[in-house]
Every structure is written in C-alpha cells, then in structure tokens.
Design an enzyme around this catalytic site. Sequence first.
Site, mmCIF file in Angstrom:
data_model
loop_
_atom_site.group_PDB
_atom_site.id
_atom_site.type_symbol
_atom_site.label_atom_id
_atom_site.label_comp_id
_atom_site.label_asym_id
_atom_site.label_seq_id
_atom_site.Cartn_x
_atom_site.Cartn_y
_atom_site.Cartn_z
ATOM 1 N N ALA A 35 -7.576 9.291 12.804
ATOM 2 C CA ALA A 35 -6.117 8.752 12.618
ATOM 3 C C ALA A 35 -6.157 8.120 11.344
ATOM 4 C CB ALA A 35 -5.642 7.971 13.828
ATOM 5 N N THR A 36 -5.204 8.331 10.447
ATOM 6 C CA THR A 36 -5.431 7.585 9.225
ATOM 7 C C THR A 36 -5.333 6.126 9.284
ATOM 8 O OG1 THR A 36 -4.174 7.129 6.954
ATOM 9 C CG2 THR A 36 -2.679 7.728 8.752
ATOM 10 N N SER A 93 -18.988 5.757 7.600
ATOM 11 C CA SER A 93 -19.864 4.737 7.848
ATOM 12 C C SER A 93 -19.416 3.490 8.131
ATOM 13 C CB SER A 93 -21.351 4.357 6.983
ATOM 14 O OG SER A 93 -20.748 4.253 5.619
ATOM 15 N N SER A 94 -18.351 3.108 7.534
ATOM 16 C CA SER A 94 -17.555 2.059 7.850
ATOM 17 C C SER A 94 -16.632 1.842 8.796
ATOM 18 C CB SER A 94 -16.898 1.542 6.302
ATOM 19 O OG SER A 94 -15.881 2.512 5.871
ATOM 20 N N HIS A 95 -16.443 3.039 9.210
ATOM 21 C CA HIS A 95 -15.435 2.922 10.612
ATOM 22 C C HIS A 95 -16.150 2.446 11.829
ATOM 23 C CE1 HIS A 95 -11.760 3.762 12.501
ATOM 24 N NE2 HIS A 95 -11.237 4.774 11.797
ATOM 25 N N ASP A 152 0.930 -1.288 0.132
ATOM 26 C CA ASP A 152 -0.097 -0.100 0.077
ATOM 27 C C ASP A 152 0.826 1.323 0.171
ATOM 28 O OD1 ASP A 152 -1.877 2.000 0.663
ATOM 29 O OD2 ASP A 152 -2.195 1.390 2.374
ATOM 30 N N HIS A 187 -3.922 4.238 6.697
ATOM 31 C CA HIS A 187 -2.794 3.732 5.964
ATOM 32 C C HIS A 187 -1.319 3.998 6.617
ATOM 33 C CE1 HIS A 187 -5.813 3.095 2.489
ATOM 34 N NE2 HIS A 187 -6.191 4.382 2.920
#
Length: 559
Positions: free
Chosen positions: A372-373, A239-241, A202, A375
Amino acid sequence: MSEPYLTITPLGGHGEIGMNCQKWQTDQGVVLVDCGLMFPDDALLGVDVVIPRLESVFTEGEKVLGIVLTHGHEDHIGALPWLLLQYKSLRGIRIYGSPFTLALVEHKLEEQGLLDRVELVPMQSYDTVTLGNLIFHFLPVHHSIPQCYALGVETPVGKVLHTGDIKLDPAPLDNEACDPLSDFARFSEEGENKGIRLLLADSTNVENPGHSLPERQVRDDLDAIFSEVKGRIIIALFSSHIRRIRTVLELAKKYRRSVLVSGRSLSTNIDKAVELGLLERPENVYTEAAGFPELDPGQTVVLATGTQGEPLSALARIARGEHRQLSLHEGDTIIMSSRVIPGNARAVSRVLNQIYRLGAEVYHNPERTVHATGHACRGELKNIIETTKPEYFIPVHGEYRHLALHARLAEECGVPHDHIKIIEDGQPVTFTTGAIRMEEPVSVESVMVDGKGVGDVGRMVLKERRILGGEGLVAVVLVVAAETGEVLHGPEMISRGFVFEQQYSHLLEDAKCLVLDQLESTNPNDISRLSDRIRSSLRRFFRDVLGRDPIVVPIVSQV
C-alpha cells in the site's frame, strides 16, 4: 523597522520525485527543511546518487538556525553528509526530527565521521521548537516509515502547514493511530492568528483517484498468503518500512516460521527499531552476517532487500544464484511488497524474469494487496485542502505534472487561481504580511555523486559515457623522434567497444595509413595540432565507412 517576511526557496523536490530540500529564511536566520538525495535514472550512467546544489543553501554571513526533518527516508535525509562536508564551518548545528529519523541520521553521519559536527535533537509528536521567529509544531502523520511529521509553523507572516510525505489511513494498525485532519484544523484555529496562510502539500500520488489502501489490508492479504503457502516465503521490501517488517515478524511467529534477514540495511534498521521500542525483539531471527542455519524451507520466511532490482541487492543475488547462503527453488514464493520507483521498471523486470525462470511463485500484481502506498491519493489530498482552507497553496514533492495537477485540484477546492503558485527548484517565493512576490531564481542545478567525486561528473562527462556505451573508443598510439619526425612506434590502433579487431583488421590497417598521412602533412613537433588532425580524419573515416562515430583518443609522444 523592516517588514516581516518569510522566503521559501526549493532546492529539490519541486519538479522531480526525490531530493526534497527547502530553505526557509526570515530576518532572524535560515532553517533547512529536509535535505534529501535522489537516485539516478538510466540516463545518468555510473552516477551513484544526485543531491541538491548545496552552494545555494547558506550564503556568507547568514545565521543558520537549524535543520528540521519531516521523516527518515533517503529522499529527505540522504544529502546531509554532503552538506556537512561542504560547509566545514557548520559545527554544532542542531538537527530536529523524530527519534527514528535521527537514529537513521546518526548511523549515516557516524559512517562518515561527521557525528561530532552536529547536535541531534529528538522531537516527539506535538513537540514544538522555536528557531528565530519560526515556531515549528511536529504533527504526526501516516507514511511508510515510522514517526513521520507534518510541520505546522508559526511565522511572522502567518501560519504555514507543510504536510511532508503523508497518507490518511482510516484503519491504522495497533498503536499507530493519529488524525492529521483534526490536528491540521486544530493548528489552524489555535492561537491569535487564525487560519492557514500557506499550505505546502505532497503531490506524489495526485494522479491516483480515490484513497490509498490502508496498511491493515496489506496485513490481511499477507496473512492469507502465509496461511496458503507451504514452501519458503521471500518478501522483498524497503528496509525503512518498519510497520511492514513488524507485520512479517508477527505473521512468521503466528505460522511458526523462522525469519532470515538478508541485507545490511534491513538488519541495521531492525536493530534501531528494537532500540526505540518500535519493534519487539523478535525471536528466531537470523541475519546474513551471522549465518543462516539449516532449516526446512517450509518453516522459513526471508526478508530481503532488492525491491527496485538493484544488482547487488539480496533479491537480485538470490535470483542470479550468486547469494552465498540462499538459492531459489521451485515451490518458493516471492512477495514484492513495494512499488516500482519510476526508472527502475526494467531492472525489476530482469529480476522477476529470472525468478519465474527458476519456477518460483511471485506476488506483485493487484490480485493480492501486498503493498500500500505511503502517499495520499487525490481524494485524500482534496480532504486536506478542504480541511485547512489555505489562503495560498504551493504543491511540493513531485514532477511538474504532479505539481500542475495538484494546483488544479486546489483551485477546484476553492483556493483562488492567483493564490496558487507552482514553483520549481531555485524559484524563491517571499511572503510578507499582506503580499507575496516571486524573487530572482537562484542556480540549483543538481549535483551528481560518482564514487568519492562530488560534482565532477557533468553533462560533458555523461555525453562521453553515452558515446562510449553506444559507439565505443579507438585509441591511437604513436611515438615519433623529436629531431627527425621518424616513426619509432606505431601507429598502434586499440579498439574498445567499437569493432571486433580480428574481423575488422583491414579497416584498422586503412586507419593506420590515414594517421601516417597526417604525420607527413603536419609538423611532428606540433603535437597538439597533429593529435587534432588525427582525431578529425579518423572520425570522418569511421563515419563514412561504418556509419559509426567512436571517441578517438590520439596518444602522440616524442622521444
């Protein structure tokens, strides 16, 4: 017997953020790794989503072994419905992923009536599945959605490690601990074949130095805000977090606040997370669909969609005063718990300006860690490369500059320069037992989806939309007698987005004279030629007089 090989063809995610999709092929068949979409930028006027050119996925006669998903974000699963719609012969195809990922896929396919076309096979952490001569190991990693996997793959040409979307979180929240670096090292050393032949990693945050912030720090700062704020709190997040949603629910319980959920995707994902045991069934939670009760604002927290300034999202409607059940007041506190995806900054700014105009407090700057990211940053990516010590390295998931910077980092970490390959969408690369070669590129120009139309919006349509937006349109209606060429109606000039007709009526009258001039000098029975000459003369006239070049549409008919 032919030499063993593995060919990886990126169909998306190599040269852009989003639309992640790869085709893996051996002599025993084809596996698709992820099948995502990309949201359009401002240049793609009216386009809803962008998907890979799926004609490049499977060719006639290929054996489809399955689809493997790393996690459930739209940029990794969103194009699946279009894949199944295009390949109507794909029936009973198996899709492998974590239970939460497949719950999202199930909901998506059920809405399209496609669920009976597939078999969803849930994979737990460290499960394996054999697809032809590829053995996939599902290795848990941290990201911004539950149950994400890196893929450790045993192939006929050596071990391949695909990180998926990943971060290294040194202080994960309760019950979320995993150690990707140890898992990667173990995968490298186990079995007969030692070492990682190829690392696909990534690249999203390679420009950011150091390490990503842990999710625990977000929780601590949100806790501090909850303890200080006396009025209503509105938190906008993806909404997925689910991990972040769980934090908000726990803090709401701690500070005795009821939770109002605004946004269908939020409600759906919370329900699915509860079903899978990722969330405890929350108390004092009310959904927009069921209606919000009358509560003291200081005793509520609102979970809302709209982190990217989407016009129809809950937060945008609240900010514009168009939400049926919620309105902003002075003393409210807005927490933007997300990053701004490139291309959405202007839309987010519009929403924030309106929020400030209404007197609410906003947290979206670095003074508090409210996001917080998901990735890995440059320091983490370096740790991954140094731990896995790959023979070959291919950066994935990023625009070209991200791929190039990640390639340089790999070289700094000891991967030989000629063993690092930057490949863009449509560039297949083949690994054999002792070599690597680039194949002939395939056509993978992305497909734009506009409403129910798939691929019918291309460059010419977008060019016309840009001209319409910038220059406007002039329609010319003219009806002539078929036998005599006499004008029976018109010429009528209709301006849309070009000039204010009342102010420029004299200009449009002059334009009508030009139309009549073309009618006198052209055979009225040659409708096509007459239309072309009207169009050319009017465009030239408008350019000379106003310096504008609208789309001119002659509508000439005979009776």
